[in-house]
Design an enzyme around this catalytic site. Structure first.
Site, PDB file in Angstrom:
ATOM      1  N   GLY A   1     -12.438   6.400  -4.462  1.00 55.02           N
ATOM      2  CA  GLY A   1     -14.072   6.550  -4.765  1.00 55.02           C
ATOM      3  C   GLY A   1     -14.441   5.221  -4.712  1.00 55.02           C
ATOM      4  O   GLY A   1     -14.017   4.157  -3.972  1.00 55.02           O
ATOM      5  N   ARG A   2     -15.463   4.904  -5.584  1.00 56.11           N
ATOM      6  CA  ARG A   2     -16.209   3.640  -5.589  1.00 56.11           C
ATOM      7  C   ARG A   2     -15.262   2.560  -5.873  1.00 56.11           C
ATOM      8  O   ARG A   2     -15.106   1.335  -5.411  1.00 56.11           O
ATOM      9  CB  ARG A   2     -17.244   3.576  -6.788  1.00 56.11           C
ATOM     10  CG  ARG A   2     -18.397   4.564  -6.429  1.00 56.11           C
ATOM     11  CD  ARG A   2     -19.272   4.330  -7.465  1.00 56.11           C
ATOM     12  NE  ARG A   2     -20.691   5.190  -7.520  1.00 56.11           N
ATOM     13  CZ  ARG A   2     -20.469   6.413  -7.906  1.00 56.11           C
ATOM     14  NH1 ARG A   2     -19.491   6.999  -8.367  1.00 56.11           N
ATOM     15  NH2 ARG A   2     -21.764   7.300  -7.648  1.00 56.11           N
ATOM     16  N   ILE A   3     -14.434   2.477  -7.140  1.00 56.08           N
ATOM     17  CA  ILE A   3     -13.583   1.428  -7.731  1.00 56.08           C
ATOM     18  C   ILE A   3     -12.332   1.355  -6.730  1.00 56.08           C
ATOM     19  O   ILE A   3     -12.055   0.192  -6.486  1.00 56.08           O
ATOM     20  CB  ILE A   3     -13.205   1.867  -9.140  1.00 56.08           C
ATOM     21  CG1 ILE A   3     -14.509   1.769 -10.020  1.00 56.08           C
ATOM     22  CG2 ILE A   3     -12.416   0.419  -9.358  1.00 56.08           C
ATOM     23  CD1 ILE A   3     -14.215   2.185 -11.470  1.00 56.08           C
TER      24      ILE A   3
ATOM     25  N   SER B   1      -7.885  13.623  -4.019  1.00 59.24           N
ATOM     26  CA  SER B   1      -7.585  15.047  -4.033  1.00 59.24           C
ATOM     27  C   SER B   1      -8.435  15.940  -3.079  1.00 59.24           C
ATOM     28  O   SER B   1      -8.132  16.973  -2.800  1.00 59.24           O
ATOM     29  CB  SER B   1      -7.737  15.311  -5.488  1.00 59.24           C
ATOM     30  OG  SER B   1      -9.252  15.046  -5.933  1.00 59.24           O
TER      31      SER B   1
ATOM     32  N   ARG C   1      -7.440   5.981 -15.989  1.00 55.26           N
ATOM     33  CA  ARG C   1      -7.333   6.843 -17.122  1.00 55.26           C
ATOM     34  C   ARG C   1      -5.736   7.228 -17.171  1.00 55.26           C
ATOM     35  O   ARG C   1      -5.046   7.460 -16.564  1.00 55.26           O
ATOM     36  CB  ARG C   1      -8.279   8.358 -17.116  1.00 55.26           C
ATOM     37  CG  ARG C   1      -9.374   8.186 -17.256  1.00 55.26           C
ATOM     38  CD  ARG C   1      -9.837   7.857 -18.572  1.00 55.26           C
ATOM     39  NE  ARG C   1     -11.478   7.883 -18.831  1.00 55.26           N
ATOM     40  CZ  ARG C   1     -12.144   6.922 -18.417  1.00 55.26           C
ATOM     41  NH1 ARG C   1     -11.761   5.713 -18.146  1.00 55.26           N
ATOM     42  NH2 ARG C   1     -13.461   7.006 -18.755  1.00 55.26           N
TER      43      ARG C   1
ATOM     44  N   GLU D   1      -4.685   6.686 -26.310  1.00 55.98           N
ATOM     45  CA  GLU D   1      -5.107   5.390 -26.577  1.00 55.98           C
ATOM     46  C   GLU D   1      -5.569   5.694 -28.031  1.00 55.98           C
ATOM     47  O   GLU D   1      -6.209   6.620 -28.527  1.00 55.98           O
ATOM     48  CB  GLU D   1      -6.146   4.976 -25.675  1.00 55.98           C
ATOM     49  CG  GLU D   1      -6.235   4.722 -24.335  1.00 55.98           C
ATOM     50  CD  GLU D   1      -7.124   4.270 -23.531  1.00 55.98           C
ATOM     51  OE1 GLU D   1      -8.092   3.976 -23.987  1.00 55.98           O
ATOM     52  OE2 GLU D   1      -6.809   4.080 -22.400  1.00 55.98           O
TER      53      GLU D   1
ATOM     54  N   HIS E   1      -7.635  -1.852 -22.395  1.00 55.70           N
ATOM     55  CA  HIS E   1      -8.665  -1.014 -21.710  1.00 55.70           C
ATOM     56  C   HIS E   1      -9.934  -1.983 -21.669  1.00 55.70           C
ATOM     57  O   HIS E   1     -10.908  -1.683 -22.340  1.00 55.70           O
ATOM     58  CB  HIS E   1      -9.190   0.229 -22.443  1.00 55.70           C
ATOM     59  CG  HIS E   1     -10.043   1.372 -21.549  1.00 55.70           C
ATOM     60  ND1 HIS E   1      -9.843   2.768 -21.734  1.00 55.70           N
ATOM     61  CD2 HIS E   1     -10.760   1.167 -20.578  1.00 55.70           C
ATOM     62  CE1 HIS E   1     -10.459   3.338 -21.069  1.00 55.70           C
ATOM     63  NE2 HIS E   1     -11.043   2.326 -20.061  1.00 55.70           N
TER      64      HIS E   1
ATOM     65  N   GLY F   1     -11.214  -3.062 -18.413  1.00 51.94           N
ATOM     66  CA  GLY F   1     -11.648  -2.989 -17.103  1.00 51.94           C
ATOM     67  C   GLY F   1     -13.084  -3.451 -16.783  1.00 51.94           C
ATOM     68  O   GLY F   1     -13.262  -4.283 -15.994  1.00 51.94           O
TER      69      GLY F   1
HETATM   70  C1  DGY Z   1     -15.187   3.824 -17.913  1.00 52.37           C
HETATM   71  O1  DGY Z   1     -16.400   3.328 -17.700  1.00 52.37           O
HETATM   72  O2  DGY Z   1     -14.853   4.766 -17.587  1.00 52.37           O
HETATM   73  C2  DGY Z   1     -14.325   2.857 -18.714  1.00 52.37           C
HETATM   74  O3  DGY Z   1     -13.165   3.315 -18.853  1.00 52.37           O
HETATM   75  C3  DGY Z   1     -14.820   2.187 -19.597  1.00 52.37           C
HETATM   76  O4  DGY Z   1     -15.518   1.223 -19.179  1.00 52.37           O
END
Ligand code: DGY
Length: 327
Positions: free
Chosen positions: A155-157, A177, A239, A268, A286, A288
């Site tokens: 996807g985007r990331i 998927s 995740r 978490e 966490h 990111g």
């Molecule tokens: C998100 O945006 O889903 C990250 O896990 C937190 O920035």
């Protein structure tokens, strides 16, 4: 009268300032998430809420908030929201895509290099004063250039992360998927769409960017690790529950894979016993999206989304736009 809104964790000032002009804002100023009881109590008289991943936005939440006209997630991932339930109640919900794409992709690379070249482990060697001088067989790591990068969830990331590999001349494969092809990756990198099984077998580096769904939970488990290369390095900035963490510990201990860089965890803020003592892991809390600019942009996007919802308008990044359709 200004509508009452709740912000469940302190967010950058720019977002609060936007809200302040039009709303009566209550903020949880403590450096912790609200307990379930606190959250349900505080939303009782609110027209809007900006919340975080730790806040479960489900039927019980909506029942506790009879005046709610919109919920804005301060995150791109929205596995904490029961979107169909919100839609059923005609309550719009939103997330924060795009603004954190670059920061999260960059962190995936930071982890990848840190694991491949043992950056954290070797930093500790220097700090301990135990380095005795250069040696040809010392501290060998893994090459990045020319090795195969597997993207799970393009996807985007995932796309941004893959595009950043350009300078490293890595063959890129990806799995989705949906089975949907990613034309940008195919055109820019000559990447190919493969099955998840093939990706697990062929990749030297696997980077996880798939959303958490019932289907993707524990995608990485003992069976998957058994298919992977013994030299493979696994990176997760998506995740935590995409990986069965106890199985990962075993795979790392038994040498089924070579290393892991994790920014997210199955439960978490805890992590599986064993991860912290393994030298072939790099573990982050966490972070990111944790750059000044990105978190500020997330705050203004979430605030704008909420303000739109309070005006009964469709927010820029709406997760259930059908709420605004007639009928
Ligand atoms: C998100 O945006 O889903 C990250 O896990 C937190 O920035």
């Amino acid at each position: 009268m200004k509508p009452k809104v709740l912000v469940t964790r302190m967010i950058p000032r720019a977002g609060i300032e936007l809200l302040d002009t039009y709303c009566e804002v209550e903020i949880n100023n403590e450096d912790r998430s609200l307990s379930r009881v606190e959250l349900l109590e505080k939303v009782r008289n609110k027209a809007g809420v900006i919340g975080v991943m730790a806040d479960r936005i489900d039927g019980e939440f909506f029942d506790a908030a009879p005046q709610l006209r919109g919920y804005a997630n301060y995150a791109v991932g929205y596995d904490n929201i029961d979107v169909p339930e919100a839609t059923k109640r005609r309550i719009p919900v939103s997330n924060t895509p795009d603004v954190l794409t670059g920061a999260t992709a960059e962190l995936a690379w930071a982890l990848l290099f840190a694991v491949a070249r043992r950056v954290v482990e070797l930093d500790a060697v220097m700090r301990s004063g135990q380095w005795s001088g250069w040696g040809p067989l010392q501290f060998l790591g893994a090459d990045v250039c020319g090795n195969t990068l597997g993207i799970v969830g393009a996807g985007r990331i995932g796309t941004a992360m893959a595009l950043m590999s350009k300078g490293f001349r890595m063959p890129v494969i990806y799995s989705n998927s949906s089975g949907r092809r990613n034309e940008v990756l195919e055109k820019e990198l000559g990447a190919s769409l493969v099955s998840f099984g093939e990706l697990s077998e062929r990749s030297d580096y696997v980077s996880l960017h798939a959303p958490l769904t019932p289907q993707s939970r524990h995608l990485f488990n003992t069976t998957t690790f058994a298919r992977m290369k013994k030299t493979a390095i696994l990176i997760n900035t998506g995740r935590g529950p995409l990986i069965k963490e106890d199985d990962l510990v075993q795979a790392l201990e038994n040498g089924q894979i070579s290393g892991a860089g994790l920014d997210v965890y199955e439960f978490e803020p805890r992590m599986a016993e064993g991860l912290a003592v393994l030298p072939n892991t790099v573990l982050l809390p966490h972070v990111g999206s944790a750059t000044e600019k990105t978190r500020t942009n997330m705050a203004t996007l979430a605030a704008r989304n909420l303000l739109a919802m309070l005006r009964d308008e469709r927010p820029g990044t709406c997760l259930n736009p059908e709420v605004f359709e007639q009928g």
